[in-house]
Write a protein that holds these residues in place. Structure first.
Motif, PDB file in Angstrom:
ATOM      1  N   GLY A   1       0.790  -1.225   0.000  1.00 30.30           N
ATOM      2  CA  GLY A   1       0.000   0.000   0.000  1.00 30.30           C
ATOM      3  C   GLY A   1       0.823   1.276   0.000  1.00 30.30           C
ATOM      4  N   GLN A   2       2.164   1.164  -0.126  1.00 31.43           N
ATOM      5  CA  GLN A   2       3.030   2.342  -0.072  1.00 31.43           C
ATOM      6  C   GLN A   2       3.481   2.737  -1.476  1.00 31.43           C
ATOM      7  OE1 GLN A   2       3.139   3.637   3.172  1.00 31.43           O
ATOM      8  NE2 GLN A   2       1.717   1.895   3.221  1.00 31.43           N
ATOM      9  N   LYS A   3       2.978   3.874  -1.952  1.00 27.42           N
ATOM     10  CA  LYS A   3       3.262   4.282  -3.329  1.00 27.42           C
ATOM     11  C   LYS A   3       4.718   4.628  -3.556  1.00 27.42           C
ATOM     12  CE  LYS A   3      -1.373   5.886  -4.516  1.00 27.42           C
ATOM     13  NZ  LYS A   3      -2.213   7.009  -5.010  1.00 27.42           N
ATOM     14  N   ASN A   4       5.442   4.981  -2.503  1.00 25.91           N
ATOM     15  CA  ASN A   4       6.852   5.357  -2.681  1.00 25.91           C
ATOM     16  C   ASN A   4       7.805   4.183  -2.478  1.00 25.91           C
ATOM     17  OD1 ASN A   4       6.417   5.215   0.140  1.00 25.91           O
ATOM     18  ND2 ASN A   4       8.194   6.529   0.496  1.00 25.91           N
TER      19      ASN A   4
ATOM     20  N   THR B   1       7.198  -2.993  12.487  1.00 22.13           N
ATOM     21  CA  THR B   1       8.077  -1.868  12.816  1.00 22.13           C
ATOM     22  C   THR B   1       9.084  -1.602  11.702  1.00 22.13           C
ATOM     23  OG1 THR B   1       9.583  -3.328  14.026  1.00 22.13           O
ATOM     24  CG2 THR B   1       7.861  -2.218  15.304  1.00 22.13           C
ATOM     25  N   THR B   2       9.582  -2.649  11.066  1.00 23.70           N
ATOM     26  CA  THR B   2      10.591  -2.459  10.022  1.00 23.70           C
ATOM     27  C   THR B   2      10.019  -1.695   8.841  1.00 23.70           C
ATOM     28  OG1 THR B   2      10.072  -4.592   8.958  1.00 23.70           O
ATOM     29  CG2 THR B   2      11.785  -4.590  10.662  1.00 23.70           C
ATOM     30  N   ALA B   3       8.788  -2.014   8.461  1.00 20.90           N
ATOM     31  CA  ALA B   3       8.168  -1.400   7.289  1.00 20.90           C
ATOM     32  C   ALA B   3       7.780   0.047   7.559  1.00 20.90           C
ATOM     33  CB  ALA B   3       6.949  -2.212   6.856  1.00 20.90           C
ATOM     34  N   ILE B   4       7.177   0.310   8.709  1.00 27.78           N
ATOM     35  CA  ILE B   4       6.761   1.677   9.013  1.00 27.78           C
ATOM     36  C   ILE B   4       7.980   2.573   9.234  1.00 27.78           C
ATOM     37  CG2 ILE B   4       5.581   3.107  10.747  1.00 27.78           C
ATOM     38  CD1 ILE B   4       3.394   1.070  10.831  1.00 27.78           C
ATOM     39  N   TYR B   5       9.052   1.998   9.732  1.00 30.95           N
ATOM     40  CA  TYR B   5      10.299   2.763   9.923  1.00 30.95           C
ATOM     41  C   TYR B   5      10.808   3.360   8.607  1.00 30.95           C
ATOM     42  CZ  TYR B   5      15.193   3.709  11.120  1.00 30.95           C
ATOM     43  OH  TYR B   5      16.425   4.299  11.303  1.00 30.95           O
TER      44      TYR B   5
ATOM     45  N   GLN C   1      -2.416   3.515  13.320  1.00 30.82           N
ATOM     46  CA  GLN C   1      -3.296   4.066  12.296  1.00 30.82           C
ATOM     47  C   GLN C   1      -2.615   4.072  10.927  1.00 30.82           C
ATOM     48  OE1 GLN C   1      -6.607   4.686  12.680  1.00 30.82           O
ATOM     49  NE2 GLN C   1      -6.197   3.792  14.691  1.00 30.82           N
ATOM     50  N   LEU C   2      -1.331   4.341  10.877  1.00 25.67           N
ATOM     51  CA  LEU C   2      -0.584   4.245   9.618  1.00 25.67           C
ATOM     52  C   LEU C   2      -0.594   2.811   9.100  1.00 25.67           C
ATOM     53  CD1 LEU C   2       2.471   6.526  10.415  1.00 25.67           C
ATOM     54  CD2 LEU C   2       0.803   6.908   8.590  1.00 25.67           C
ATOM     55  N   MET C   3      -0.459   1.863  10.003  1.00 29.98           N
ATOM     56  CA  MET C   3      -0.512   0.460   9.629  1.00 29.98           C
ATOM     57  C   MET C   3      -1.862   0.106   9.018  1.00 29.98           C
ATOM     58  SD  MET C   3      -0.595  -2.774  12.184  1.00 29.98           S
ATOM     59  CE  MET C   3      -1.615  -4.170  11.702  1.00 29.98           C
ATOM     60  N   ILE C   4      -2.940   0.489   9.690  1.00 30.84           N
ATOM     61  CA  ILE C   4      -4.283   0.183   9.192  1.00 30.84           C
ATOM     62  C   ILE C   4      -4.498   0.816   7.825  1.00 30.84           C
ATOM     63  CG2 ILE C   4      -6.750   0.574   9.577  1.00 30.84           C
ATOM     64  CD1 ILE C   4      -6.122   0.332  12.615  1.00 30.84           C
ATOM     65  N   ARG C   5      -4.144   2.083   7.695  1.00 29.71           N
ATOM     66  CA  ARG C   5      -4.315   2.794   6.430  1.00 29.71           C
ATOM     67  C   ARG C   5      -3.508   2.126   5.318  1.00 29.71           C
ATOM     68  NH1 ARG C   5      -2.214   8.437   7.138  1.00 29.71           N
ATOM     69  NH2 ARG C   5      -3.570   8.226   8.949  1.00 29.71           N
TER      70      ARG C   5
ATOM     71  N   ILE D   1      -2.510  -1.065   5.122  1.00 28.72           N
ATOM     72  CA  ILE D   1      -3.079  -2.370   4.776  1.00 28.72           C
ATOM     73  C   ILE D   1      -4.319  -2.201   3.898  1.00 28.72           C
ATOM     74  CG2 ILE D   1      -4.252  -4.388   5.739  1.00 28.72           C
ATOM     75  CD1 ILE D   1      -2.285  -4.208   8.102  1.00 28.72           C
ATOM     76  N   VAL D   2      -5.160  -1.222   4.230  1.00 25.78           N
ATOM     77  CA  VAL D   2      -6.341  -0.950   3.398  1.00 25.78           C
ATOM     78  C   VAL D   2      -5.902  -0.613   1.972  1.00 25.78           C
ATOM     79  CG1 VAL D   2      -8.257   0.627   3.011  1.00 25.78           C
ATOM     80  CG2 VAL D   2      -7.810  -0.246   5.312  1.00 25.78           C
ATOM     81  N   LYS D   3      -4.898   0.242   1.837  1.00 24.07           N
ATOM     82  CA  LYS D   3      -4.403   0.607   0.514  1.00 24.07           C
ATOM     83  C   LYS D   3      -3.810  -0.597  -0.208  1.00 24.07           C
ATOM     84  CE  LYS D   3      -3.425   5.481   1.457  1.00 24.07           C
ATOM     85  NZ  LYS D   3      -2.367   6.524   1.574  1.00 24.07           N
ATOM     86  N   GLY D   4      -3.140  -1.468   0.540  1.00 29.75           N
ATOM     87  CA  GLY D   4      -2.578  -2.673  -0.062  1.00 29.75           C
ATOM     88  C   GLY D   4      -3.635  -3.577  -0.627  1.00 29.75           C
ATOM     89  N   LEU D   5      -4.727  -3.728   0.100  1.00 31.61           N
ATOM     90  CA  LEU D   5      -5.828  -4.573  -0.371  1.00 31.61           C
ATOM     91  C   LEU D   5      -6.632  -3.900  -1.478  1.00 31.61           C
ATOM     92  CD1 LEU D   5      -6.922  -6.071   3.040  1.00 31.61           C
ATOM     93  CD2 LEU D   5      -6.002  -7.341   1.093  1.00 31.61           C
ATOM     94  N   LYS D   6      -6.621  -2.567  -1.507  1.00 26.80           N
ATOM     95  CA  LYS D   6      -7.272  -1.821  -2.589  1.00 26.80           C
ATOM     96  C   LYS D   6      -6.388  -1.800  -3.855  1.00 26.80           C
ATOM     97  CE  LYS D   6      -9.243   2.146  -1.637  1.00 26.80           C
ATOM     98  NZ  LYS D   6      -9.427   3.516  -1.056  1.00 26.80           N
ATOM     99  N   LYS D   7      -5.180  -2.337  -3.702  1.00 27.19           N
ATOM    100  CA  LYS D   7      -4.187  -2.352  -4.799  1.00 27.19           C
ATOM    101  C   LYS D   7      -3.813  -0.929  -5.205  1.00 27.19           C
ATOM    102  CE  LYS D   7      -5.170  -6.839  -4.958  1.00 27.19           C
ATOM    103  NZ  LYS D   7      -6.313  -6.971  -4.068  1.00 27.19           N
ATOM    104  N   GLU D   8      -3.592  -0.074  -4.187  1.00 26.93           N
ATOM    105  CA  GLU D   8      -3.267   1.331  -4.450  1.00 26.93           C
ATOM    106  C   GLU D   8      -1.780   1.615  -4.394  1.00 26.93           C
ATOM    107  OE1 GLU D   8      -5.338   4.127  -2.050  1.00 26.93           O
ATOM    108  OE2 GLU D   8      -7.289   3.731  -2.980  1.00 26.93           O
ATOM    109  N   GLY D   9      -0.967   0.647  -3.999  1.00 26.37           N
ATOM    110  CA  GLY D   9       0.456   0.899  -3.841  1.00 26.37           C
ATOM    111  C   GLY D   9       1.167   1.055  -5.161  1.00 26.37           C
TER     112      GLY D   9
END
Length: 293
Positions: free
Chosen positions: A30-33, A225-229, A279-283, A285-293
């Protein structure tokens, strides 16, 4: 765009097995960058075969587009190690590796190509302890570093820029029952009925397992933690250390330090804003499942 490889021991969906590897995969998607080049499969939470089977099922049920590369104890059969080598050779000093399971694949990559670590941009690990790990009054054994201590030693002394998210800090990445319910509600529109039920059953079962052993409804989101870091280092404290030349207690996952050495590392001691972290994690994951990354 940051190029990422996730090396993990995903067992999401297996009975009484951790879920944070799978959640980390969804967050990264879900992370576009972030460009997830591939997921290499290690061991730790389960065997190589269990991790491969669980990850294949995870991808199929959630209809994800991810390239996976199985690990293997025999180096000539280790597709994960070869992919790691090929990736850094294709993009030298551009690939960051998140390693959240046993470090066998990374060590074997260096056996295939002795210059491997010099071409990795950065390594972020989840693992290690500095003293006994006590969670809600219960002593917990370290897993990721101790399960293949020889490979861990190779990676820790590779002289690649290194960040370690240790067991003490990551134990503070607590995901509560309330946040679990929020996550399940928010992902519902972006998954099939079957996938919704599977996700709910899997995550709820893991909460129940943790509640049985600790008395607390929720779970430690160690690997996340590794991913959000990567995108939000400001959420973590900034302690740095020097690793000792000889790490004599790695079979227990224990790290030792020196006043000065050739092995500097960053090792955050705490999460500074857990609510925002979750909250960043939840957001994500939602984007990941929406295929927005």
């Amino acid at each position: 765009m940051k190029k990422i490889i996730l090396d993990c021991d995903n067992t999401f969906g297996m009975d009484q097995k951790d879920v944070d590897d799978g959640l980390t995969i969804l967050y990264l998607l879900g992370q576009k960058n972030l460009k997830l080049l591939g997921v290499t499969l290690s061991h730790g939470n389960g065997s190589y075969a269990e991790v491969l089977s669980a990850t294949q099922n995870f991808i199929q049920l959630l209809e994800l587009k991810i390239d996976i590369y199985p690990g293997h104890q025999q180096i000539e059969k280790n597709q994960a190690a070869q992919f790691l080598v090929d990736s850094v050779n294709h993009s030298p000093n551009e690939v960051t590796i998140l390693a959240i399971g046993a470090l066998t694949n990374l060590a074997q990559a260096a056996t295939i190509d002795p210059t491997f670590f010099s071409k990795v941009k950065k390594i972020v690990l989840m693992g290690g302890i500095t003293q006994d790990l006590i969670i809600y009054g219960h002593q917990v054994n370290e897993l990721n570093f101790s399960v293949d201590a020889k490979s861990t030693d190779v990676v820790l002394h590779a002289k690649t820029p290194l960040t370690i998210m240790n067991g003490h800090m990551t134990a503070g990445a607590f995901f509560s029952l309330t946040e679990k319910n929020q996550l399940l509600e928010e992902i519902a529109p972006y998954t099939s009925q079957a996938a919704q039920e599977w996700l709910a059953d899997t995550i709820s079962s893991w909460v129940s397992v943790n509640q049985y052993f600790t008395g607390v409804a929720g779970f430690c989101n160690w690997d996340m933690t590794t991913a959000i870091y990567l995108n939000h280092p400001e959420l973590f404290s900034t302690e740095s250390y020097y690793l000792a030349e000889n790490l004599t207690e790695l079979t227990k996952g224990k790290l030792t330090f020196a006043e000065q050495s050739d092995y500097p590392l960053v090792m955050p001691a705490k999460i500074l804003d857990l609510k925002r972290f979750n909250q960043l994690m939840i957001r994500g994951i939602v984007k990941g499942l929406k295929k927005e990354g």
